[in-house]
Design a protein around this motif. Structure first.
Motif, PDB file in Angstrom:
ATOM      1  N   ASP A  46      -7.931   2.950   4.652  1.00  0.00           N
ATOM      2  CA  ASP A  46      -8.068   4.140   5.500  1.00  0.00           C
ATOM      3  C   ASP A  46      -8.791   3.802   6.798  1.00  0.00           C
ATOM      4  OD1 ASP A  46      -6.848   5.711   3.562  1.00  0.00           O
ATOM      5  OD2 ASP A  46      -8.759   6.145   2.560  1.00  0.00           O
ATOM      6  N   PHE A  47      -9.784   2.914   6.713  1.00  0.00           N
ATOM      7  CA  PHE A  47     -10.538   2.502   7.894  1.00  0.00           C
ATOM      8  C   PHE A  47      -9.630   1.778   8.892  1.00  0.00           C
ATOM      9  CE2 PHE A  47     -13.115  -0.605  10.230  1.00  0.00           C
ATOM     10  CZ  PHE A  47     -14.118   0.206  10.734  1.00  0.00           C
ATOM     11  N   ILE A  48      -8.745   0.943   8.361  1.00  0.00           N
ATOM     12  CA  ILE A  48      -7.832   0.174   9.214  1.00  0.00           C
ATOM     13  C   ILE A  48      -6.941   1.099  10.037  1.00  0.00           C
ATOM     14  CG2 ILE A  48      -5.839  -1.382   9.197  1.00  0.00           C
ATOM     15  CD1 ILE A  48      -7.101  -2.748   6.741  1.00  0.00           C
ATOM     16  N   THR A  49      -6.385   2.089   9.392  1.00  0.00           N
ATOM     17  CA  THR A  49      -5.453   2.982  10.101  1.00  0.00           C
ATOM     18  C   THR A  49      -6.174   4.031  10.951  1.00  0.00           C
ATOM     19  OG1 THR A  49      -5.346   4.373   8.096  1.00  0.00           O
ATOM     20  CG2 THR A  49      -3.634   2.693   8.386  1.00  0.00           C
ATOM     21  N   SER A  50      -7.315   4.523  10.465  1.00  0.00           N
ATOM     22  CA  SER A  50      -8.010   5.616  11.163  1.00  0.00           C
ATOM     23  C   SER A  50      -8.896   5.138  12.302  1.00  0.00           C
ATOM     24  CB  SER A  50      -8.870   6.409  10.163  1.00  0.00           C
ATOM     25  OG  SER A  50      -8.088   6.974   9.152  1.00  0.00           O
ATOM     26  N   TYR A  51      -9.635   4.038  12.070  1.00  0.00           N
ATOM     27  CA  TYR A  51     -10.594   3.572  13.055  1.00  0.00           C
ATOM     28  C   TYR A  51     -10.076   2.389  13.889  1.00  0.00           C
ATOM     29  CZ  TYR A  51     -14.306   6.516  11.156  1.00  0.00           C
ATOM     30  OH  TYR A  51     -15.063   7.591  10.768  1.00  0.00           O
ATOM     31  N   LEU A  52      -9.433   1.452  13.219  1.00  0.00           N
ATOM     32  CA  LEU A  52      -8.931   0.278  13.942  1.00  0.00           C
ATOM     33  C   LEU A  52      -7.591   0.547  14.610  1.00  0.00           C
ATOM     34  CD1 LEU A  52      -9.845  -2.632  11.475  1.00  0.00           C
ATOM     35  CD2 LEU A  52     -11.185  -1.671  13.362  1.00  0.00           C
ATOM     36  N   LYS A  53      -6.929   1.627  14.205  1.00  0.00           N
ATOM     37  CA  LYS A  53      -5.646   2.023  14.799  1.00  0.00           C
ATOM     38  C   LYS A  53      -4.619   0.895  14.749  1.00  0.00           C
ATOM     39  CE  LYS A  53      -7.442   5.996  16.026  1.00  0.00           C
ATOM     40  NZ  LYS A  53      -7.062   7.247  15.311  1.00  0.00           N
ATOM     41  N   THR A  54      -4.507   0.281  13.593  1.00  0.00           N
ATOM     42  CA  THR A  54      -3.537  -0.788  13.411  1.00  0.00           C
ATOM     43  C   THR A  54      -2.980  -0.701  12.007  1.00  0.00           C
ATOM     44  OG1 THR A  54      -3.170  -3.183  13.601  1.00  0.00           O
ATOM     45  CG2 THR A  54      -5.226  -2.470  12.570  1.00  0.00           C
ATOM     46  N   THR A  55      -2.012  -1.547  11.709  1.00  0.00           N
ATOM     47  CA  THR A  55      -1.420  -1.540  10.373  1.00  0.00           C
ATOM     48  C   THR A  55      -2.131  -2.554   9.480  1.00  0.00           C
ATOM     49  OG1 THR A  55       0.214  -3.257  10.886  1.00  0.00           O
ATOM     50  CG2 THR A  55       0.804  -0.964  11.388  1.00  0.00           C
ATOM     51  N   GLU A  56      -1.977  -2.389   8.179  1.00  0.00           N
ATOM     52  CA  GLU A  56      -2.587  -3.332   7.244  1.00  0.00           C
ATOM     53  C   GLU A  56      -1.985  -4.721   7.414  1.00  0.00           C
ATOM     54  OE1 GLU A  56      -3.740  -2.373   3.208  1.00  0.00           O
ATOM     55  OE2 GLU A  56      -3.072  -0.308   3.516  1.00  0.00           O
ATOM     56  N   ASP A  57      -0.702  -4.798   7.724  1.00  0.00           N
ATOM     57  CA  ASP A  57      -0.061  -6.105   7.922  1.00  0.00           C
ATOM     58  C   ASP A  57      -0.679  -6.835   9.111  1.00  0.00           C
ATOM     59  OD1 ASP A  57       1.611  -5.806   5.768  1.00  0.00           O
ATOM     60  OD2 ASP A  57       3.314  -5.057   6.938  1.00  0.00           O
ATOM     61  N   ASP A  58      -0.864  -6.117  10.218  1.00  0.00           N
ATOM     62  CA  ASP A  58      -1.474  -6.743  11.399  1.00  0.00           C
ATOM     63  C   ASP A  58      -2.918  -7.142  11.105  1.00  0.00           C
ATOM     64  OD1 ASP A  58       0.814  -6.484  12.877  1.00  0.00           O
ATOM     65  OD2 ASP A  58       0.201  -4.639  13.891  1.00  0.00           O
ATOM     66  N   PHE A  59      -3.623  -6.295  10.383  1.00  0.00           N
ATOM     67  CA  PHE A  59      -5.010  -6.585  10.022  1.00  0.00           C
ATOM     68  C   PHE A  59      -5.071  -7.842   9.161  1.00  0.00           C
ATOM     69  CE2 PHE A  59      -8.541  -6.187   7.007  1.00  0.00           C
ATOM     70  CZ  PHE A  59      -9.616  -6.047   7.881  1.00  0.00           C
ATOM     71  N   ASN A  60      -4.195  -7.926   8.168  1.00  0.00           N
ATOM     72  CA  ASN A  60      -4.180  -9.093   7.275  1.00  0.00           C
ATOM     73  C   ASN A  60      -3.812 -10.368   8.024  1.00  0.00           C
ATOM     74  OD1 ASN A  60      -4.874  -7.591   4.999  1.00  0.00           O
ATOM     75  ND2 ASN A  60      -2.740  -7.139   4.484  1.00  0.00           N
ATOM     76  N   THR A  61      -2.937 -10.244   9.017  1.00  0.00           N
ATOM     77  CA  THR A  61      -2.567 -11.409   9.826  1.00  0.00           C
ATOM     78  C   THR A  61      -3.768 -11.929  10.600  1.00  0.00           C
ATOM     79  OG1 THR A  61      -0.276 -10.676  10.087  1.00  0.00           O
ATOM     80  CG2 THR A  61      -1.114 -12.244  11.712  1.00  0.00           C
TER      81      THR A  61
END
Length: 211
Positions: A46-61
């Motif tokens: 939820d933090f990734i999408t709400s605060y970082l404004k990115t997708t989990e795939d991009d975050f994991n990359t």
């Protein structure tokens, strides 16, 4: 720090130790999850999408890229530790472990050691010791250069390659020694994490096995 950046530029991991990158990815994600839960009271997804404004795939990359750089830096620093015969004594380990635990806000040192892992702690502390050595060595080099009225403006080129780390898990090689930027600006010696031209010169020579 600039020293770490320069070391990453002048080294190359031919083969990552088995499982090292995956383990580092897990550590980084676990750290994120704990921080997000403690400070925001929410799940990492939820933090990734709400605060970082990115997708989990991009975050994991991005996490994987960060993990690879961390492993590369650790391997390079271990190689320097081996060349310079830098070792971590039990006394240093116990002292620094308590400092790490305190900085992490851990009330119980033993619980912190269990959470992070003793091997990981020893690696982190040894890497910090090597970085301190690099800064101190570069400062001494610049002090000597200043006292003799000379300046360090670069390093000789070399075809020598360094290809083994001290734990035999990965190969790390460096290309030709990097040329340090001009010192005509007259900037002073290095302190803390601020790297001056002479840091680049000495670091490049160390990474190339010249010193």
């Amino acid at each position: 720090s600039e020293i770490e950046d320069k070391l990453l530029e002048t080294s190359e991991v031919k083969k990552y130790p088995d499982g090292a990158v995956d383990d580092k990815v897990s550590q980084i994600k676990e750290s994120y999850e704990t921080t997000v839960k403690n400070y925001y009271g929410m799940e990492l997804s939820d933090f990734i999408t709400s605060y970082l404004k990115t997708t989990e795939d991009d975050f994991n990359t991005k996490i994987e890229e960060q993990a690879k750089k961390t492993v590369q830096l650790e391997q390079a620093l271990r190689l320097i530790a081996k060349k310079e015969k830098l070792e971590l004594s039990d006394k240093d380990y116990e002292k620094e472990m308590k400092t790490y635990a305190k900085n992490a806000g851990a009330d119980d040192v033993d619980s912190y050691k269990e959470q992070v892992g003793e091997d990981n702690l020893k690696t982190m502390i040894l890497c910090d010791k090597v970085l301190d050595f690099l800064v101190d060595n570069c400062k001494q080099t610049e002090d000597a250069s200043t006292s003799t009225g000379t300046s360090s403006t670069g390093t000789p080129s070399t075809d020598d390659k360094t290809d083994n780390t001290n734990n035999g898990n990965a190969d790390s090689s460096t290309g030709d020694a990097a040329t340090a930027p001009s010192t005509e600006s007259g900037e002073g010696a290095t302190t803390g994490d601020t790297a001056r031209p002479v840091v680049y010169a000495v670091l490049a020579m160390m990474a190339a096995g010249l010193v």
